[in-house]
Design an enzyme around this catalytic site. Structure first.
Site, PDB file in Angstrom:
ATOM      1  N   ASP A  30      12.007   2.675  -3.096  1.00  0.00           N
ATOM      2  CA  ASP A  30      11.685   4.016  -3.585  1.00  0.00           C
ATOM      3  C   ASP A  30      12.858   4.975  -3.344  1.00  0.00           C
ATOM      4  O   ASP A  30      13.659   4.774  -2.438  1.00  0.00           O
ATOM      5  CB  ASP A  30      10.421   4.515  -2.879  1.00  0.00           C
ATOM      6  CG  ASP A  30       9.749   5.645  -3.637  1.00  0.00           C
ATOM      7  OD1 ASP A  30      10.158   5.924  -4.776  1.00  0.00           O
ATOM      8  OD2 ASP A  30       8.812   6.258  -3.079  1.00  0.00           O
ATOM      9  N   ASN A  72       3.549   3.048 -13.134  1.00  0.00           N
ATOM     10  CA  ASN A  72       4.851   3.598 -13.555  1.00  0.00           C
ATOM     11  C   ASN A  72       4.950   3.796 -15.076  1.00  0.00           C
ATOM     12  O   ASN A  72       5.865   4.470 -15.555  1.00  0.00           O
ATOM     13  CB  ASN A  72       6.016   2.732 -13.059  1.00  0.00           C
ATOM     14  CG  ASN A  72       6.302   2.882 -11.571  1.00  0.00           C
ATOM     15  OD1 ASN A  72       6.712   1.924 -10.896  1.00  0.00           O
ATOM     16  ND2 ASN A  72       6.092   4.070 -11.027  1.00  0.00           N
TER      17      ASN A  72
HETATM   18  C1  IPE Z   1       6.241   2.756  -5.945  1.00  0.00           C
HETATM   19  O1  IPE Z   1       7.023   3.889  -6.108  1.00  0.00           O
HETATM   20  C2  IPE Z   1       6.512   1.751  -7.013  1.00  0.00           C
HETATM   21  C3  IPE Z   1       7.830   1.131  -7.009  1.00  0.00           C
HETATM   22  C4  IPE Z   1       8.747   1.302  -6.111  1.00  0.00           C
HETATM   23  C5  IPE Z   1       8.067   0.255  -8.109  1.00  0.00           C
HETATM   24  P1  IPE Z   1       6.495   5.202  -6.857  1.00  0.00           P
HETATM   25  O2  IPE Z   1       7.583   6.183  -6.747  1.00  0.00           O
HETATM   26  O3  IPE Z   1       6.027   4.834  -8.215  1.00  0.00           O
HETATM   27  O4  IPE Z   1       5.242   5.572  -5.963  1.00  0.00           O
HETATM   28  P2  IPE Z   1       4.470   6.968  -5.782  1.00  0.00           P
HETATM   29  O5  IPE Z   1       4.010   7.402  -7.137  1.00  0.00           O
HETATM   30  O6  IPE Z   1       5.437   7.931  -5.190  1.00  0.00           O
HETATM   31  O7  IPE Z   1       3.355   6.644  -4.831  1.00  0.00           O
HETATM   32  C1  IPE Z   2      11.776   3.892  -7.299  1.00  0.00           C
HETATM   33  O1  IPE Z   2      12.412   5.115  -7.343  1.00  0.00           O
HETATM   34  C2  IPE Z   2      11.944   3.108  -8.574  1.00  0.00           C
HETATM   35  C3  IPE Z   2      10.709   2.927  -9.335  1.00  0.00           C
HETATM   36  C4  IPE Z   2       9.533   3.370  -9.013  1.00  0.00           C
HETATM   37  C5  IPE Z   2      10.819   2.177 -10.550  1.00  0.00           C
HETATM   38  P1  IPE Z   2      11.710   6.400  -7.978  1.00  0.00           P
HETATM   39  O2  IPE Z   2      12.048   6.459  -9.412  1.00  0.00           O
HETATM   40  O3  IPE Z   2      10.263   6.417  -7.672  1.00  0.00           O
HETATM   41  O4  IPE Z   2      12.465   7.547  -7.195  1.00  0.00           O
HETATM   42  P2  IPE Z   2      11.835   8.910  -6.679  1.00  0.00           P
HETATM   43  O5  IPE Z   2      10.665   8.555  -5.823  1.00  0.00           O
HETATM   44  O6  IPE Z   2      11.446   9.704  -7.876  1.00  0.00           O
HETATM   45  O7  IPE Z   2      12.933   9.537  -5.897  1.00  0.00           O
HETATM   46 MG    MG Z   3       9.151   7.213  -6.157  1.00  0.00          MG
END
Ligand code: IPE
Ligand code: IPE
Ligand code: MG
Length: 231
Positions: free
Chosen positions: A12, A60
């Protein structure tokens, strides 16, 4: 020493990493892909049996179309750059999640990588792609119900249920790491994380280094795992 066979990571913080640098979110994902390579190669060298990486959740899809499209283009970027290296390192690629909704090109690339690496005997690099823990549990129940109806299975116990999960061939998750300082598991391995050790680190995924992984492992080795017993 605690046994350490399986580490699962919620990668994340890609978006925030990019925002910090005034870059579009997609640049964070691009950098994140390079990290996947680095950490996977390193984890294999450490002798880990399995590394599960949360790459895309069933939720996502709610992101802007442009970002989803970019994320779906990443398997091609990853495997065209690194499949050779994964092969040379004897790493086997697997995935959990529902591939059906994944665009055809990415799906093909994934199935190809899984097939080509299927004979490798080193670490399992397991991608959670279009994966949700709730979705997995519901699918397992549906499949079990069908098998029960068909007379293929009878009593449901933990040993049996495990075989209906997408992780049936994988060792128990010993350590779950989430980067970027979010203290939640979102929809990751909801069934499997019973008794896993959890670690939440502040580093954004694109900044997560092999040294950071070492630190997590060192801390994991300090933990006392009871599994409900008195030790
Ligand atoms: C969790 O991250 C999913 C992945 C890393 C693929 P998100 O960024 O989607 O999770 P939330 O929405 O902050 O819980
Ligand atoms: C994790 O990084 C990647 C995926 C969930 C695919 P994020 O895209 O969630 O990054 P933040 O949480 O917005 O910083
Ligand atoms: Mg995230």
């Amino acid at each position: 020493m605690n046994t350490l066979e399986h580490i699962a990571i919620i990668m994340d913080g890609n978006g925030r990493w990019a925002k910090q640098r005034n870059l579009p979110r997609t640049m964070g994902h691009k950098k994140g892909v390079e990290k996947v390579r680095e950490i996977a190669i390193y984890a294999n060298e450490l002798g880990l049996k399995c590394l599960t990486l949360y790459a895309f959740s069933t939720e996502n899809w709610k992101r802007p179309e442009q970002e989803v499209n970019y994320l779906m283009s990443l398997p091609k970027v990853f495997f065209s750059s690194y499949l050779k290296e994964l092969m040379a390192n004897n790493i086997r690629v697997t995935m959990i999640g529902d591939l059906k909704r994944i665009p055809e090109e990415a799906r093909k690339i994934f199935t190809d990588a899984i097939e080509k690496t299927s004979g490798n005997t080193g670490m399992i690099l397991n991608f959670a792609l279009n994966y949700g823990g709730r979705d997995e549990i519901i699918r397992a129940c549906q499949k079990y119900a069908q098998d029960y109806k068909d007379g293929i299975t009878s009593n449901l116990d933990e040993e049996t249920f495990k075989n209906y999960l997408m992780t049936s061939d994988l060792p128990e998750v010993d350590l779950m790491i989430r980067t970027s300082n979010e203290i939640r598991i979102s929809n990751f391995l909801l069934y499997q994380l019973a008794y896993s050790e959890m670690m939440f680190v502040e580093t954004f995924w694109p900044d997560f280094s092999c040294q950071d992984l070492d630190k997590c492992i060192a801390e994991y080795q300090m933990r006392k795992r009871n599994f409900g017993a008195v030790k």
